[in-house]
Design an enzyme around this catalytic site. Structure first.
Site, PDB file in Angstrom:
ATOM      1  N   CYS A 250      -5.507   1.743  49.168  1.00 19.72           N
ATOM      2  CA  CYS A 250      -5.084   1.143  50.360  1.00 19.72           C
ATOM      3  C   CYS A 250      -6.126   0.669  51.216  1.00 19.72           C
ATOM      4  CB  CYS A 250      -3.904   2.030  51.084  1.00 19.72           C
ATOM      5  SG  CYS A 250      -3.022   1.124  52.337  1.00 19.72           S
ATOM      6  N   HIS A 335       0.039   2.257  46.821  1.00 18.88           N
ATOM      7  CA  HIS A 335       0.036   3.939  46.717  1.00 18.88           C
ATOM      8  C   HIS A 335       0.420   4.631  45.335  1.00 18.88           C
ATOM      9  CE1 HIS A 335      -0.910   4.929  51.041  1.00 18.88           C
ATOM     10  NE2 HIS A 335      -0.621   3.802  51.285  1.00 18.88           N
ATOM     11  N   GLU A 337      -0.215   7.266  44.186  1.00 17.79           N
ATOM     12  CA  GLU A 337       0.239   8.647  44.527  1.00 17.79           C
ATOM     13  C   GLU A 337       2.017   8.703  45.164  1.00 17.79           C
ATOM     14  OE1 GLU A 337      -0.498   7.523  48.512  1.00 17.79           O
ATOM     15  OE2 GLU A 337      -1.418   7.074  46.916  1.00 17.79           O
TER      16      GLU A 337
END
Length: 362
Positions: A250, A335, A337
């Protein structure tokens, strides 16, 4: 409940009711299309400086629990919903959303036509605004909205980065330095699950100090604000290129790009949600991703650099990932994650580890 108004800098005024902290709040108004995950959104440091509108109509129906926090406190400047659940039900429920917002001083407004608000933001772009209970003239309210702080040119990383160094996962096989530009907890957790010791350091940590930990890899996290205002981090990345494996997520992706000479710009209304399609150009496979960013890398600025475009956004063709042609460094705009969102892109953590695994195991 106390009456309140949401005022946009271009003159739109929405009437609703306060259900969080009863104080005036100002910031840049953005929208998020996630159907769930409001806890992760509230506690994501990347939202610092923003008033977040949730497009899903009912928010708070499963309450609040500490297990799903992405940091120790909420970071949004304000919160906008159509309807909040006054009586949530869930076996993991620890407290109600309304109570959590009041405890943390977050101003929130309900009863807003979030569909109409989102259409304004899509048509005209994100804009500054306020949530207020003050009974002022329309002229004065709009003037206050126009004076609200935006995101461009602001270094918000320095407001959310950690102040000290902390180590997690002793006796692990690999060592990763995670540069905290506003890192979400699940980035650290995703590395710990892959046998990595994680050393989290402040965003202003020097390249020399990072290398002193003798890491196998260095990760630059997500974070808030304008990447141009955090070029001190990009300067650190530039010094690390060729010295260690680098992975940017990001804001970390934007800063890696700037370190290599790429340019960044502000998107009209950004990408925020858990349903953004991204194509991996090496496989032509499309992944559904979790995203939260208002800035992006200019694709035409990559042309004469040692950077290869690896991922693009299916909706608007913006840059979603690249890798360095000479050094072991890559990044993605979204993202991997998740939290909230799909876990389609967890493979990128494995890819990061594979880049330094061979040397470690030799």
């Amino acid at each position: 409940m106390k009456k309140a108004k949401l005022v946009l800098e271009e003159g739109s005024i929405f009437e609703g009711e306060i259900f969080g902290s009863v104080k005036e709040s100002a910031g840049e108004i953005v929208f998020n299309t996630s159907m769930t995950g409001y806890q992760e959104i509230l506690t994501d440091p990347s939202y610092k400086g923003e008033i977040v509108c949730m497009t899903y109509p009912l928010i708070g129906n499963y309450g609040i629990n500490e297990d799903d926090f992405e940091s120790i406190k909420p970071h949004v400047n304000g919160f906008i919903v159509k309807e909040f659940a006054e009586e949530p039900e869930n076996w993991r429920l620890q407290k109600k959303l309304e109570k959590y917002l009041k405890e943390n001083g977050i101003t929130a407004i309900s009863g807003i036509d979030t569909r109409a608000l989102t259409k304004i933001l899509r048509r005209q772009g994100t804009m500054r605004g306020i949530i207020t209970t003050k009974n002022l003239s329309e002229h004065d309210l709009i003037a206050k909205a126009q004076n609200a702080p935006g995101l461009s040119g602001r270094d918000l990383v320095s407001l959310v980065t950690r102040k000290n160094i902390k180590k997690y996962g002793k006796e692990k096989k690999y060592r990763v330095v995670l540069v905290d530009c506003g890192a979400k907890n699940n980035i650290k957790d995703s590395l710990l699950e892959r046998d990595c010791e994680v050393i989290m350091v402040p965003a202003n940590t020097s390249a020399q100090d990072i290398l002193s930990f003798e890491p196998d890899g260095v990760m630059f996290s997500n974070g808030p604000g304008d990447p141009e205002a955090a070029d001190y981090v990009a300067d650190t990345i530039e010094k690390l290129l060729g010295e260690v494996v680098i992975f940017g997520i990001c804001l970390g992706h934007q800063l890696l790009g700037r370190a290599c000479g790429a340019e960044t710009y502000k998107l009209k209304f950004g990408h925020r949600g858990a349903n953004h399609p991204v194509k991996d150009l090496s496989t032509n496979r499309v992944y559904i991703t979790s995203q939260n960013h208002g800035f992006a890398i200019k694709e035409d600025s990559l042309a004469e650099l040692d950077l290869e475009l690896t991922h693009i956004n299916v909706n608007d063709k913006t840059v979603e990932g690249f890798k360095h042609k000479k050094h072991s460094a890559f990044s993605v705009q979204y993202h991997p994650e998740a939290s909230p969102g799909p876990e389609d892109s967890h493979y990128l953590f494995d890819q990061f580890i594979e880049m330094f695994k061979g040397g470690k195991d030799a």
